[in-house]
Each structure stands twice: as structure tokens, then as C-alpha cells.
Design a protein around this motif. Structure first.
Motif, mmCIF file in Angstrom:
data_model
loop_
_atom_site.group_PDB
_atom_site.id
_atom_site.type_symbol
_atom_site.label_atom_id
_atom_site.label_comp_id
_atom_site.label_asym_id
_atom_site.label_seq_id
_atom_site.Cartn_x
_atom_site.Cartn_y
_atom_site.Cartn_z
ATOM 1 N N SER A 45 21.990 37.410 70.142
ATOM 2 C CA SER A 45 22.831 36.354 69.556
ATOM 3 C C SER A 45 23.227 35.331 70.615
ATOM 4 N N ALA A 46 23.578 35.820 71.810
ATOM 5 C CA ALA A 46 23.966 34.911 72.894
ATOM 6 C C ALA A 46 22.780 34.063 73.340
ATOM 7 N N ALA A 47 21.598 34.671 73.414
ATOM 8 C CA ALA A 47 20.400 33.914 73.798
ATOM 9 C C ALA A 47 20.086 32.844 72.757
ATOM 10 N N ALA A 48 20.208 33.197 71.470
ATOM 11 C CA ALA A 48 19.953 32.227 70.398
ATOM 12 C C ALA A 48 20.932 31.066 70.478
ATOM 13 N N LYS A 49 22.186 31.351 70.763
ATOM 14 C CA LYS A 49 23.197 30.299 70.876
ATOM 15 C C LYS A 49 22.864 29.339 72.020
ATOM 16 N N ALA A 50 22.451 29.895 73.156
ATOM 17 C CA ALA A 50 22.096 29.047 74.301
ATOM 18 C C ALA A 50 20.908 28.153 73.966
ATOM 19 N N GLU A 76 19.684 24.819 75.975
ATOM 20 C CA GLU A 76 19.763 25.355 77.328
ATOM 21 C C GLU A 76 18.506 26.162 77.679
ATOM 22 N N LEU A 77 18.412 26.537 78.951
ATOM 23 C CA LEU A 77 17.334 27.406 79.425
ATOM 24 C C LEU A 77 17.795 28.864 79.369
ATOM 25 N N VAL A 78 16.912 29.730 78.903
ATOM 26 C CA VAL A 78 17.198 31.163 78.896
ATOM 27 C C VAL A 78 16.135 31.849 79.760
ATOM 28 N N GLY A 79 16.577 32.713 80.659
ATOM 29 C CA GLY A 79 15.665 33.442 81.535
ATOM 30 C C GLY A 79 15.592 34.909 81.143
ATOM 31 N N ILE A 80 14.410 35.469 81.183
ATOM 32 C CA ILE A 80 14.233 36.863 80.799
ATOM 33 C C ILE A 80 13.218 37.524 81.728
ATOM 34 N N PHE A 81 13.487 38.791 82.057
ATOM 35 C CA PHE A 81 12.558 39.614 82.839
ATOM 36 C C PHE A 81 11.999 40.659 81.871
ATOM 37 N N PRO A 82 10.832 40.385 81.275
ATOM 38 C CA PRO A 82 10.349 41.216 80.160
ATOM 39 C C PRO A 82 10.017 42.657 80.526
ATOM 40 N N ILE A 126 13.011 36.801 70.213
ATOM 41 C CA ILE A 126 13.657 35.502 70.454
ATOM 42 C C ILE A 126 12.806 34.383 69.885
ATOM 43 N N LEU A 127 11.490 34.449 70.121
ATOM 44 C CA LEU A 127 10.593 33.372 69.700
ATOM 45 C C LEU A 127 10.415 33.311 68.187
ATOM 46 N N GLU A 128 10.650 34.436 67.497
ATOM 47 C CA GLU A 128 10.530 34.424 66.040
ATOM 48 C C GLU A 128 11.521 33.458 65.403
ATOM 49 N N THR A 129 12.726 33.411 65.936
ATOM 50 C CA THR A 129 13.765 32.529 65.369
ATOM 51 C C THR A 129 13.881 31.210 66.129
ATOM 52 N N HIS A 130 13.409 31.203 67.393
ATOM 53 C CA HIS A 130 13.522 29.998 68.221
ATOM 54 C C HIS A 130 12.183 29.768 68.934
ATOM 55 N N PRO A 131 11.225 29.136 68.262
ATOM 56 C CA PRO A 131 9.885 28.938 68.857
ATOM 57 C C PRO A 131 9.878 27.839 69.923
ATOM 58 N N VAL A 132 10.514 28.129 71.047
ATOM 59 C CA VAL A 132 10.624 27.162 72.136
ATOM 60 C C VAL A 132 9.480 27.372 73.126
ATOM 61 N N PRO A 133 9.192 26.390 73.982
ATOM 62 C CA PRO A 133 8.164 26.593 75.019
ATOM 63 C C PRO A 133 8.533 27.748 75.947
ATOM 64 N N VAL A 134 7.519 28.455 76.411
ATOM 65 C CA VAL A 134 7.716 29.584 77.323
ATOM 66 C C VAL A 134 7.071 29.227 78.664
ATOM 67 N N VAL A 135 7.860 29.333 79.734
ATOM 68 C CA VAL A 135 7.383 28.974 81.074
ATOM 69 C C VAL A 135 7.179 30.250 81.883
ATOM 70 N N PRO A 136 5.918 30.622 82.192
ATOM 71 C CA PRO A 136 5.669 31.817 83.012
ATOM 72 C C PRO A 136 5.942 31.530 84.490
ATOM 73 N N MET A 137 6.511 32.512 85.184
ATOM 74 C CA MET A 137 6.857 32.354 86.594
ATOM 75 C C MET A 137 6.558 33.652 87.322
ATOM 76 N N ALA A 138 6.213 33.551 88.602
ATOM 77 C CA ALA A 138 5.917 34.748 89.402
ATOM 78 C C ALA A 138 6.599 34.652 90.757
ATOM 79 N N LEU A 139 7.450 35.642 91.055
ATOM 80 C CA LEU A 139 8.059 35.753 92.379
ATOM 81 C C LEU A 139 7.098 36.502 93.285
ATOM 82 N N GLN A 140 6.795 35.914 94.439
ATOM 83 C CA GLN A 140 5.771 36.442 95.328
ATOM 84 C C GLN A 140 6.372 36.903 96.660
ATOM 85 N N ASN A 141 5.835 37.999 97.165
ATOM 86 C CA ASN A 141 6.171 38.522 98.501
ATOM 87 C C ASN A 141 7.627 38.953 98.623
#
Length: 644
Positions: free
Chosen positions: A536-541, A546-552, A572-587
Motif C-alpha cells: 500500500s505504501a509503495a502504491a501511494k508513492a 515518486e521513485l520506489v526501490g526494491i531488492f527482489p 506492484i506492476l499489476e496495479t502500477h505499470p510504471v517503467p522498471v529500471v534495472p541496476m547492478a551494484l558491483q564489487n
């Protein structure tokens, strides 16, 4: 109907990344504007300082005593900011900004033509009227100036562009004061030379304005409210709708309060405390201007060309430290009855500490103010941007008036100049703490800035893919307890992270992430209420753009490998089909905050030494319709395999 101009976003293809902020000076979208405002600021100060010197030293006027001349001229110049700022903000939102700039610069020519006659005839009442009119000219130009920049510069250029403008403004102020003093002091024909210089600068400024590219109206349907009182109140209410923007307005106004204390007391500091003459007072102004210009230019380098408000607490800290040290540096200085010249002043080692304090406190003032100007431009609604800038100008004027009244009251009660500086430094620390507690984002960004520059050597690639506006879901591998901190440092906007509820129980990180507005989540079987509340909080943001960050993966990796991506992101995407930005933390695996020692983190802090290189690789946004946990994991894995 909203005009297309109101949603205009500068094209990132114009990014001057190869040459940094100075590359903007070779581009038409910035250079003519820069030189237009530079010439205007220089002309304002040349005119005001020459008039002040003429009234103070060359004329004997019973109705305007020499001791009051500077105060009267300063008050007349700032009065239009209080009366007309609200109206000027509306005009800048309603009309084409380039056309307004040209109109204002044409008005400057007319004012300077009248002032030229006043200097020739030594008609002080006419020149005082021109002072008010030049204040009006600056009042009209201010909202246009700061609303123009975000229409021409993208997010990665705003900090550098604002730094150049602030640097140019203070250099122009310095040169204008120096030129005004030199020209008015020429025997016999001083006022004539001033008249010619002011008129020439006005004409040159208008010529530069002709080359400024078009900046369309952002709210052409706006109906002008000519009542300055009600419109001022309305502008302040507009600004208060966004907490970070409004607190930035207050922060900038406080910076002007702080700076006005020092600028207005340089003559008294030079004469009464340091034992110097007028040349020494001018040297202090030069040192102060160089400092604030340097700080303004450093913002782009220190922020990695983002709008980095983490610099604001750093700037506030330096302002207080060096203002307080200025008290200790100046209070014990002794001098003779004869005023020292420039050479004698520089020859004394004790004076170098005073100059260093002045330069450093002004440098940190530049670091303090430029990110806040950029934040206002980035986050204020385009249709209201100029009116919010107008509200800022009103607050600036009020704070500067308050600084004069408070400084005058303290000095009249027996405070010395060094004690006034001590009071200002302590007050700055208290005000900064108050603002940062009200808006934790400043402190959070500061912690992220420190971690990404002094804890690690943090390199970010592809950060242009992080959207500067609109809702999006950021998805990253989970390596350490500081993953969220590093992602905050890379993002130009706040991120609402969905994080394991157990992290919030940790002594230091728990309160930090609570302050950051992170969203706690627990497994559905463990705590179904908290599980549902997290979504619910993620949907509100996301609803609020706003940007929502998730560690799947759901948990920190124990072997450095990317684990299975859970299906929560799909919910989350079922109700809010927003763009998804993949990211990778390295080293980051194997560092102090990762689970390297038998599944435990935060043991053996110097295992990898200091300032180890870590990276963040950001991939292109993926439409929600093309996302699946497995495919997204593959994208993150591919990003992770790239060299750091």
C-alpha cells in the motif's frame, strides 16, 4: 489547456558532459544569457557604488548626511523586491521569458540614460529615483533568470549552470564596485565617466539579450493579480506545497542574511578591527567574492553533475566553522592609530588567517546555496516556477533587512564586529540544524554523499536512465547493508526503498532508513499486516510520481551471486505499470557491510582497506509489459558482469 511549453524538458543530447559546466559558455542556449545577467549585475553595482562615493565624499548635502547615504541607497534598491516581486513572478510565468528579458534590458537603457543626465548635473534626487528604478529592473529580471535555466538545461547541467551564474554574479558585483569607485574618483570628470560606463553597459547587455534563444511561456493562461500583498501570500502558499522547495527558499534567504552581515561590515572590520584603510576593505570584498565564486563552481565537481543537496549540510558546517574562527582570528589583532595600506596589511601574518577565514566561509556559502537554487528549479512545477522564485526574492529581501536591523541592534548594545561574526556563526549552526531536522532529505543526502566519496570510490554509469520526473520502479541486486545509501547517492531524486523489517531494528541503520522514509516489509507468513502495508505504501508513492526501490532477492547475498528474484515486484506492476529500471551494484561483495564472514556483516572494517572501488551500473528502463522476474534478473546479471 496546458501549453506544451509547460512540460518542456531540456534535451539530454545538449548535455555538456565532455567539457563540464564551462562548455555551457560556448553554447547559445546559455552564453548570451550568462553575459546578459553578468553585465546587468555589474551595472547595478557600478551605479550604486559610484553614487554612494559621490554623495559620501564629493558632495555636501544637508538633507542626506554622508553617514546615511549607503543605507538610503541600499534601501531604495531593495524596496522594489518587496513591492513588485509577486507581480514579476506572474509575468515571467505568463509571458515568453526571452521577450521579457529583452524588455527589461531595454528598460535598463532608459534608466541609465536618465542616470547619465543625473550624473552630469549632479542631481542626487534624480539618481536616487534611478536607484529605485534599477531595483525594479533587477526585481523584474530575477524570476525570469532562474526560471529560464531549467527550460534550457537538463538535470545534469542545472548545478553547473547555477554555479556559473552565481560565480558570474559575484564577480560582476566585485568588478562593478571596483569600477564605480575608480571612475567616480577621476578628478574633474568622474561623474561623466560613470554616466558613460553605465549607459554603455546597459546597451551592451541589451545587445547580448538579443541572442538569447526563445523560452516559451509556461502558464500563458494565467490571470495577473496586481495586488502585491495577496499575490505575495499566494506565492508563499504555492511554495509551501512542496516542503523541500519551501525549506530551500528559507535556506537561501538565510544565506543572504548570513552574507549581508559580513558584506555590510567589511568597512568597519577593515578600519576598526584590522586597522586598514579603504584598500583593505576592498581587498576583503575581493577575497569574499573569490571564495563564493569558487564554491559555486565546485558544486558541479563535488555533486558529479547532479542536483546534490547533500552538499548543503557540508556548506552549513563550513560557514559556521570559519565564521566562528574569524572571531578568534580577528579579536586579538592590534593596530596603530594610522590606517594601514594594502602592502602593510598583507605583510602581517595574522591578517592571512582573517583572509583565509573569509574566503573559506564564503566558499562554503557557495556550496550551501547553489544546490538549493537547483533543487527549486528542478522540483517546482514549471507553470509556477517563476512565482516561487519571486517568493524567494521577497524572502531574501526580508531576511537582508532583518540582518541589518539585528546587526545594528547588537552593535548598538556594545557588540564588537568579531562578536557579531561569532553570533552569526553560532546562529547559522542552530538554523541549519533546525532546517535539516524539518527536512531530513538534506542530511540523508549528505550521508549518502559522504559514503559514496569517502567510504568508497563510487563510480556510476548509466545514471541518466534514472528518471528525473515521474514514477518508476528501481530494481537492484542486494549485496550489503549500505546498498540503499549508495543508490540514494546516485539518484537525483529521493527513493522510497522497500526493505526487510529486521533492518529497522539495527542501532544506526534502522533510524537512518526510517528517516529516509523506507518502507518495511516482512514475509506474508510472518506478518501479513506489515506485508500488505508495504505494498500500500509503495502504491501511494508511485501514485504521487515518486521513485520506489526494491531488492527482489529479499535478502542479502551470502555468496556474492545474484539470487532468485521474488514475485513481489510483479504485484506492484499489476496495479502500477510504471517503467522498471534495472541496476547492478558491483564489487561491493566482500566489503565491511556485506555478509562475508560466515554470514556476518560489519566485522573486520579494514579488511579491504580504505576507499575501495565499487560501482553502480544502471540499465535502460524496461516497460512494465516486458517485465518478468527471470528476465529482470538476467538484465541485472548482465549489468553486473560489465567491468567496474
Amino acid at each position: 489547456m496546458e501549453s506544451k511549453a509547460s512540460t518542456h524538458t531540456p534535451d539530454s543530447s545538449n548535455d555538456s558532459g565532455h567539457g563540464g559546466q564551462f562548455a555551457l559558455l560556448g553554447q547559445r542556449r546559455f552564453a548570451p544569457f550568462f553575459w546578459t545577467q553578468f553585465l546587468g549585475a555589474g551595472n547595478d553595482n557600478l551605479f550604486k557604488f559610484a553614487l554612494t562615493v559621490m554623495v559620501t565624499y564629493q558632495l555636501q548635502l544637508e538633507w542626506l548626511p554622508a553617514a546615511q547615504a549607503g543605507l538610503v541607497i541600499g534601501a531604495l534598491f531593495i524596496l522594489p523586491y518587496l513591492i513588485f516581486s509577486a507581480t514579476s513572478g506572474q509575468l515571467a510565468d505568463k509571458y515568453n521569458k526571452t521577450a521579457l528579458i529583452r524588455l527589461v534590458k531595454s528598460l535598463e537603457i532608459a534608466i541609465m540614460a536618465l542616470a547619465a543626465w543625473g550624473f552630469y548635473q549632479k542631481q542626487v534626487p534624480v539618481l536616487l529615483a534611478c536607484t529605485f528604478l534599477m531595483g525594479l529592473h533587477s526585481t523584474l529580471f530575477g524570476p525570469v533568470k532562474y526560471a529560464y535555466l531549467p527550460q534550457q538545461l537538463n538535470e545534469r547541467e542545472l548545478t553547473g549552470g547555477n554555479g556559473l551564474v552565481e560565480m558570474g554574479t559575484f564577480v560582476a558585483i566585485l568588478l562593478g564596485n571596483v569600477a564605480g569607485g575608480l571612475l567616480i574618483g577621476i578628478p574633474e570628470g568622474g561623474p561623466h565617466y560613470v554616466a558613460g560606463a553605465c549607459l554603455a553597459l546597459a546597451v551592451l547587455g541589451r545587445a547580448m539579450a538579443q541572442a538569447i534563444p526563445e523560452a516559451p511561456a509556461t502558464d500563458p493562461g494565467l490571470r495577473i493579480n496586481w495586488n502585491p500583498v495577496s499575490e505575495t501570500w499566494r506565492n508563499l502558499k504555492l511554495a509551501r506545497e512542496h516542503v523541500a522547495v519551501f525549506r530551500s527558499l528559507l535556506g537561501i534567504s538565510w544565506m543572504w542574511f548570513f552574507g549581508a552581515i559580513f558584506l555590510s561590515n567589511f568597512p568597519a572590520l577593515a578600519r576598526n578591527v584590522l586597522g586598514g584603510n579603504e584598500q583593505v576593505a576592498s581587498l576583503l570584498l575581493v577575497v569574499f567574492s573569490i571564495g563564493i565564486g569558487t564554491g559555486s563552481l565546485l558544486c558541479e565537481t563535488l555533486s558529479r553533475r547532479h542536483v546534490e543537496i547533500g552538499l548543503v549540510p557540508f556548506g552549513a558546517f563550513g560557514m559556521s566553522v570559519f565564521a566562528i574562527d574569524l572571531y578568534f582570528a580577528s579579536r586579538g589583532i592590534s593596530h596603530g592609530s594610522t590606517a594601514m595600506g594594502l602592502s602593510a596589511f598583507i605583510a602581517q601574518a595574522a591578517h592571512w588567517r582573517v583572509m583565509a577565514d573569509l574566503m573559506l566561509l564564503s566558499l562554503f556559502a557557495g556550496l550551501f546555496s547553489v544546490p538549493m537554487y537547483a533543487l527549486i528549479q528542478l522540483r517546482a512545477a514549471p507553470s509556477h516556477r517563476a512565482r516561487i522564485i519571486a517568493a524567494n526574492n521577497i524572502l531574501n529581501a526580508l531576511f537582508m533587512i532583518a540582518s541589518s536591523l539585528i546587526a545594528g541592534a547588537l552593535l548598538s548594545r556594545g557588540f564588537t564586529i568579531p562578536e557579531l561574526f561569532l553570533f552569526t556563526g553560532i546562529a547559522n549552526a542552530l538554523v541549519a540544524i533546525y532546517i535539516f531536522l524539518l527536512v531530513p532529505e538534506y542530511l540523508l543526502r549528505f550521508v549518502a554523499w559522504i559514503a559514496s566519496r569517502f567510504l568508497y570510490r563510487f563510480k556510476v554509469r548509466g545514471d541518466a536512465a534514472i528518471p528525473t520526473e515521474g514514477a518508476a520502479l528501481l530494481v537492484c541486486n542486494h549485496v550489503s547493508f549500505v546498498d540503499a545509501v549508495l543508490l540514494m547517492a546516485a539518484s537525483p531524486r529521493p527513493i522510497h526503498f522497500i526493505m526487510d523489517h529486521q533492518i529497522f531494528r539495527m542501532p544506526v541503520l534502522g533510524p537512518f532508513f526510517r528517516l529516509a522514509g523506507a518502507i518495511p516489509i516482512a514475509p506474508q507468513k510472518t506478518d501479513p499486516v506489515l506485508y500488505e502495508a508495504a505494498f500500500s505504501a509503495a502504491a501511494k508513492a508511485l501514485d504521487e510520481g515518486e521513485l520506489v526501490g526494491i531488492f527482489p532477492e529479499g535478502v542479502l547475498t551470502r555468496d556474492g551471486q545474484v539470487g532468485e528474484f521474488k514475485g513481489g515486484l510483479m504485484r506492484i506492476l499489476e496495479t502500477h505499470p510504471v517503467p522498471v529500471v534495472p541496476m547492478a551494484l558491483q564489487n561491493l561483495w566482500g566489503s565491511y557491510f556485506s555478509r562475508i564472514e560466515q554470514g556476518k556483516a560489519m566485522v573486520r572494517p579494514f579488511r579491504r582497506g580504505l576507499l575501495t572501488r565499487v560501482g553502480l551500473h544502471v540499465g535502460a528502463a524496461v516497460p512494465a509489459s516486458q517485465v518478468s522476474p527471470g528476465a529482470l534478473r538476467d538484465k541485472v546479471q548482465a549489468l553486473l558482469s560489465e567491468p567496474v
